[in-house]
Structure formats: C-alpha cells, structure tokens
Design a protein around this motif. Structure first.
Motif, PDB file in Angstrom:
ATOM      1  N   GLN A  41      62.512   9.795  81.529  1.00  0.00           N
ATOM      2  CA  GLN A  41      63.135  10.504  80.415  1.00  0.00           C
ATOM      3  C   GLN A  41      62.097  10.866  79.367  1.00  0.00           C
ATOM      4  OE1 GLN A  41      66.173  11.493  81.593  1.00  0.00           O
ATOM      5  NE2 GLN A  41      66.944  11.098  79.560  1.00  0.00           N
ATOM      6  N   ASN A  42      61.173   9.926  79.133  1.00  0.00           N
ATOM      7  CA  ASN A  42      60.148  10.133  78.119  1.00  0.00           C
ATOM      8  C   ASN A  42      59.279  11.345  78.468  1.00  0.00           C
ATOM      9  OD1 ASN A  42      58.728   9.411  75.775  1.00  0.00           O
ATOM     10  ND2 ASN A  42      57.125   8.508  77.040  1.00  0.00           N
ATOM     11  N   ALA A  43      58.906  11.419  79.747  1.00  0.00           N
ATOM     12  CA  ALA A  43      58.074  12.549  80.179  1.00  0.00           C
ATOM     13  C   ALA A  43      58.816  13.866  79.959  1.00  0.00           C
ATOM     14  CB  ALA A  43      57.725  12.375  81.651  1.00  0.00           C
ATOM     15  N   LYS A  44      60.116  13.844  80.282  1.00  0.00           N
ATOM     16  CA  LYS A  44      60.936  15.047  80.106  1.00  0.00           C
ATOM     17  C   LYS A  44      61.030  15.424  78.620  1.00  0.00           C
ATOM     18  CE  LYS A  44      65.611  16.480  81.174  1.00  0.00           C
ATOM     19  NZ  LYS A  44      66.925  15.919  81.447  1.00  0.00           N
ATOM     20  N   GLN A  88      67.165  -5.495  85.955  1.00  0.00           N
ATOM     21  CA  GLN A  88      67.815  -4.348  85.321  1.00  0.00           C
ATOM     22  C   GLN A  88      66.867  -3.687  84.317  1.00  0.00           C
ATOM     23  OE1 GLN A  88      71.390  -5.402  83.212  1.00  0.00           O
ATOM     24  NE2 GLN A  88      71.607  -3.318  82.425  1.00  0.00           N
ATOM     25  N   LEU A  89      66.113  -4.525  83.593  1.00  0.00           N
ATOM     26  CA  LEU A  89      65.186  -3.984  82.597  1.00  0.00           C
ATOM     27  C   LEU A  89      64.081  -3.168  83.267  1.00  0.00           C
ATOM     28  CD1 LEU A  89      64.823  -7.013  80.150  1.00  0.00           C
ATOM     29  CD2 LEU A  89      66.037  -4.879  79.761  1.00  0.00           C
ATOM     30  N   ARG A  90      63.627  -3.628  84.457  1.00  0.00           N
ATOM     31  CA  ARG A  90      62.592  -2.890  85.176  1.00  0.00           C
ATOM     32  C   ARG A  90      63.090  -1.488  85.549  1.00  0.00           C
ATOM     33  NH1 ARG A  90      60.316  -7.598  87.204  1.00  0.00           N
ATOM     34  NH2 ARG A  90      61.970  -7.881  88.733  1.00  0.00           N
ATOM     35  N   SER A  91      64.310  -1.438  86.106  1.00  0.00           N
ATOM     36  CA  SER A  91      64.822  -0.120  86.514  1.00  0.00           C
ATOM     37  C   SER A  91      65.095   0.754  85.289  1.00  0.00           C
ATOM     38  CB  SER A  91      66.075  -0.268  87.375  1.00  0.00           C
ATOM     39  OG  SER A  91      67.080  -0.874  86.639  1.00  0.00           O
ATOM     40  N   GLU A  92      65.550   0.120  84.197  1.00  0.00           N
ATOM     41  CA  GLU A  92      65.771   0.881  82.965  1.00  0.00           C
ATOM     42  C   GLU A  92      64.454   1.429  82.438  1.00  0.00           C
ATOM     43  OE1 GLU A  92      67.896  -1.175  79.882  1.00  0.00           O
ATOM     44  OE2 GLU A  92      69.719  -1.233  81.085  1.00  0.00           O
ATOM     45  N   ASN A  93      63.413   0.609  82.554  1.00  0.00           N
ATOM     46  CA  ASN A  93      62.092   1.017  82.091  1.00  0.00           C
ATOM     47  C   ASN A  93      61.595   2.239  82.873  1.00  0.00           C
ATOM     48  OD1 ASN A  93      59.755   0.774  80.556  1.00  0.00           O
ATOM     49  ND2 ASN A  93      58.723  -0.363  82.183  1.00  0.00           N
ATOM     50  N   GLN A  94      61.820   2.205  84.180  1.00  0.00           N
ATOM     51  CA  GLN A  94      61.406   3.320  85.023  1.00  0.00           C
ATOM     52  C   GLN A  94      62.150   4.592  84.627  1.00  0.00           C
ATOM     53  OE1 GLN A  94      58.895   3.076  87.168  1.00  0.00           O
ATOM     54  NE2 GLN A  94      59.121   5.303  87.404  1.00  0.00           N
TER      55      GLN A  94
END
Lengths: 174, 278
Positions: free
Chosen positions: B76-79, B65-71
C-alpha cells in the motif's frame, strides 16, 4: 432483612462495583470478542442477586446501574432501571433452585443479559434513539448474552467465594 | 426464611428510585459531570496501562497476522508514494489556479489537538467515547473529531472540564452531510445502532458504486469538507423508490480507537434560519 444485614453487602458494592464499572468502560474494548464487550457489572449484580436474594441484588443493581450511567452517554437512568428490573426477576427464586444445578447460573446470566438489553433498547426507543430490534438482537444482545454466560463459569465461583468472606454465616433459608 | 414480605421495603425503594432517576435524569447532568470528572483520572490511568499491556500481549500472539499486515502495508505504501507524487503535482497546479481565481479553502488551516480515548460506552452499544480533553483544553460542542489517520470519527457532543464526550458516526443520533468522491452524489450518512452507517437521501437516479469513497460534504457548515467517512459496501436501488439505500463501511476503526484528533479551529456555524421567516 434489616439494614444491618445489608451493610456488609453495601460496603462490598461500594468498592467492587466502581472498580468493575471502570474496568468495563476503560478495559472492556481489550476484552471484547467479535465486537462484544463483557458485562462485568451485570455479571456481578446477577451473581450476587442469585446468592444473596432480592434486597441485596437490587441494592447492587441500583448502585451498579448508576455507575454504568455515569460512564454511558445514553439517557441517565437507563442502565439503573434495566439492572434493577433484571435483579428483581433474577432474585425472585431467592437462589434456592439456582444453587442446586451448576448450569443454572449460566442460564440465568444469559436470560438476564437478554432482558437487560431489551429494557435498554426499549428506553432508547422511547427517548428518540431509533433501534433496529432484529439487527440489535442478532448483533448485540445474543452475542453479549452468550459471552456473559461463558464468563459466568469464572465469575460465579469468584462471587461465591467473595460472599463466603463477606457473610461467613450462611443464610438461614439455604 | 429470614426475610419477610415487609423486609422487601429495600427492594421497593431501589425499584422506585431507579425509575425516578430515569424520569429526572436530564436534571442530574451536573451530578453526572462531577462523577465523570472524578473518574476521569482513574480511567486515563487504567486505559493507558491496559493499552500498553494489551499491545505487548497482542504483539506476541498476533505475530503471524502482523507479518502479513506489514507486507500488505508495504504494498500500500508503494502505491501511495506513487499517488503522492501525482497529488503533489496536482497541488502545485491547484495552488496556481486558486491564486488566479482568489478561491479560499477553509479546510486548509486546520488546527488539530490530539486526545486519548479514556473510556467508551460500557453498555456494549458502541456509540460514544470519552476523551481526556475538556473545556480546559478549549473543547467546544460540535467540534469535529478524527482518528489518528485523519478519518472521520464524529463530533464533540458534551464537554466537561477535563473530558469530552464524542458522538460517534455509528450513533443513531449522528447525521453527517456526505458526498461520493467519485460521482459527486450527495446524501447524508446516518448512524445505525446495530449495523453499518447508511447513506440516505441519495436520489435513485444518482450514481453510487460499491467501493466509492464517501467524504464529508461540508454542507450546512457542520463539518469541514473532504474528510474521509468510509467506503460504500452495498447499494440497494429500487426503481419505485425515490432514494437509494447505501451501506457505508466507516474508514475509522471504532473498535480500537485509542488516539483521536480534534479540529479546534472549526466550530460549526449553523445558519440562524434555514428557512427565512415570513
């Protein structure tokens, strides 16, 4: 029951219930399932009430309720009244039939949790805190009752072992 | 049977005492304060340990779950970086205009004090949390509380020497002046004991859409303005009703509040008289 017979139960309540109340308030969020917190104090009170009868059950309920009220932001006394009423009803059978079937403590805890929340909701409603009863029962009361009932599988044998240590001589009425 | 009917006197005593406590509970607040102050250091230690242990165990079990959240967060960060660049350009223009019209924004100098949530309401009815900052740290009733990301959480409702009680947005006693950031529709976000908070007092003619951001309006000077409250999840409009019914999903995650920020230099100033005396 005389005061001397209550004494070991009182001493146990004095150390166990503060620990459970503290855990419920501080660690409870870590133990939540789908947003439902475990009622550790309620579980202990109901299990002890089943095993030791009305006087002891209500003594634990009174003390446990006060502790929950200290940690809670709702009107002071709401938890005390709710737990004392629940303990009085749970202890009515004095455990004689509850001891005869393994599933009955689970059902008792389920019913006790439902009653506890209904009383708390009633007190909140009476003290200007609007309650959506249908949504409350669906999203808080029933999930909490189910969670507590599941936890009883672990809690009841633990409380029974504790009772055996605190009161090595079985009660005369069993 | 050992117990007799007369032996029920203890049960009757506890029954009567419980109801008496409920009746006189308001006057027992000093006792409650002493008890809470006594428990606060233990609660701080227990919650600190449980958070550390819980994070470690959670990290092991939730790796996927953390991996997918990280992705998701990377996207979001780029946006947000793109939006930040635009916002900085706008900020520059805003500063110029502000200087020209001599406009003063009271929100611009907020002083935050971080606090740790040491316990939450144990009844399971999530409406209050307690933090490890109290009157000794300058806490005062009414101060605004945000989560670690700056989302609106609630306000300080009671102050003790070393702890404070925070009234959450979800509490039915909570009412926050709010504004739809997109359409500027104004209303009040009210807490709800067993459901999402609702934005009320929004006229049926006003436009509010699902996914619109709701922020504090700053009306009545109770809270600073433009603090993110949440996002609209449902709008229910009936033509024969004066007001709309709007569900708001809070931006703050009340289930996992560990760190909060208290705005220290914003103390609500309620007008002495909303309606002038005759």
């Amino acid at each position: 029951m005389n005061a001397r017979a209550l004494y070991p139960g009182l001493v146990t309540a004095l150390w166990l219930l503060p620990v459970l109340a503290l855990l419920q308030a501080a660690v409870g969020p870590r133990l939540e399932v789908q947003g439902v917190l475990p009622g550790l104090v309620l579980l202990a009170v109901v299990c002890w009430g089943i095993l030791r009868g009305m006087d002891q059950g209500m003594m634990w309920a009174f003390f446990g309720g006060l502790l929950l009220d200290v940690f809670s932001g709702w009107p002071f006394g709401a938890n005390t009244v709710a737990l004392v009423v629940v303990a009085s009803l749970v202890s009515l059978g004095e455990g004689t039939f509850i001891r005869t079937h393994a599933l009955l403590p689970l059902a008792t805890v389920f019913g006790a949790t439902v009653l506890y929340y209904l009383i708390v909701f009633f007190i909140l409603e009476s003290t200007q805190h609007p309650v959506d009863w249908v949504a409350g029962i669906r999203s808080i009361v029933l999930p909490a009752a189910l969670y507590n009932a599941v936890l009883t599988v672990v809690a009841f044998p633990l409380v029974r072992r504790l009772e055996d240590r605190v009161y090595p001589v079985p009660r005369a009425n069993w | 049977m050992v117990e007799t009917r007369g032996g029920r006197r203890f049960a009757v005593f506890f029954f009567v005492a419980a109801f008496l406590i409920l009746l006189v509970g308001r006057w027992l607040q000093p006792v409650d304060t002493v008890a809470q102050t006594a428990f606060a250091p233990f609660a701080a230690v227990v919650s600190g340990v449980s958070n550390a242990v819980g994070d470690t165990i959670g990290g092991i079990f939730n790796a996927g779950q953390l991996r997918s959240e990280n992705q998701y967060l990377k996207t979001q960060n780029a946006k947000l970086v793109r939006e930040l660049v635009l916002a900085q350009a706008n900020l520059h223009d805003y500063a110029l205009v502000k200087r020209m019209v001599k406009f003063e924004d009271k929100n611009s100098h907020m002083d935050y004090l971080p606090g740790r949530v040491i316990w939450q309401d144990p009844t399971g009815i999530r409406s209050y949390v307690y933090i490890d900052k109290g009157s000794r740290d300058g806490m005062r009733q009414g101060m605004t509380v945000l989560d670690e990301f700056g989302f609106f959480v609630g306000s300080i409702s009671r102050v003790m020497p070393s702890t404070s009680q925070v009234l959450l947005l979800e509490n039915p006693s909570s009412s926050v002046g709010a504004l739809d950031l997109t359409t500027r529709a104004v209303g009040v976000v009210d807490g709800n004991l067993s459901g999402p908070p609702q934005m009320t007092d929004v006229l049926t003619g006003d436009k509010v859409h699902v996914n619109d951001l709701i922020v504090t309006s700053g009306q009545m000077n109770l809270y600073p303005r433009n603090l993110v409250i949440g996002q609209v999840t449902r709008v229910s409009t009936q033509t024969d009703q004066l007001f709309q019914r709007i569900d708001v999903r809070p931006a703050a995650d009340f289930r996992h509040l560990e760190i909060v920020q208290v705005i220290r230099n914003w103390v609500p100033s309620i007008p002495a008289q909303v309606v002038p005396a005759r």
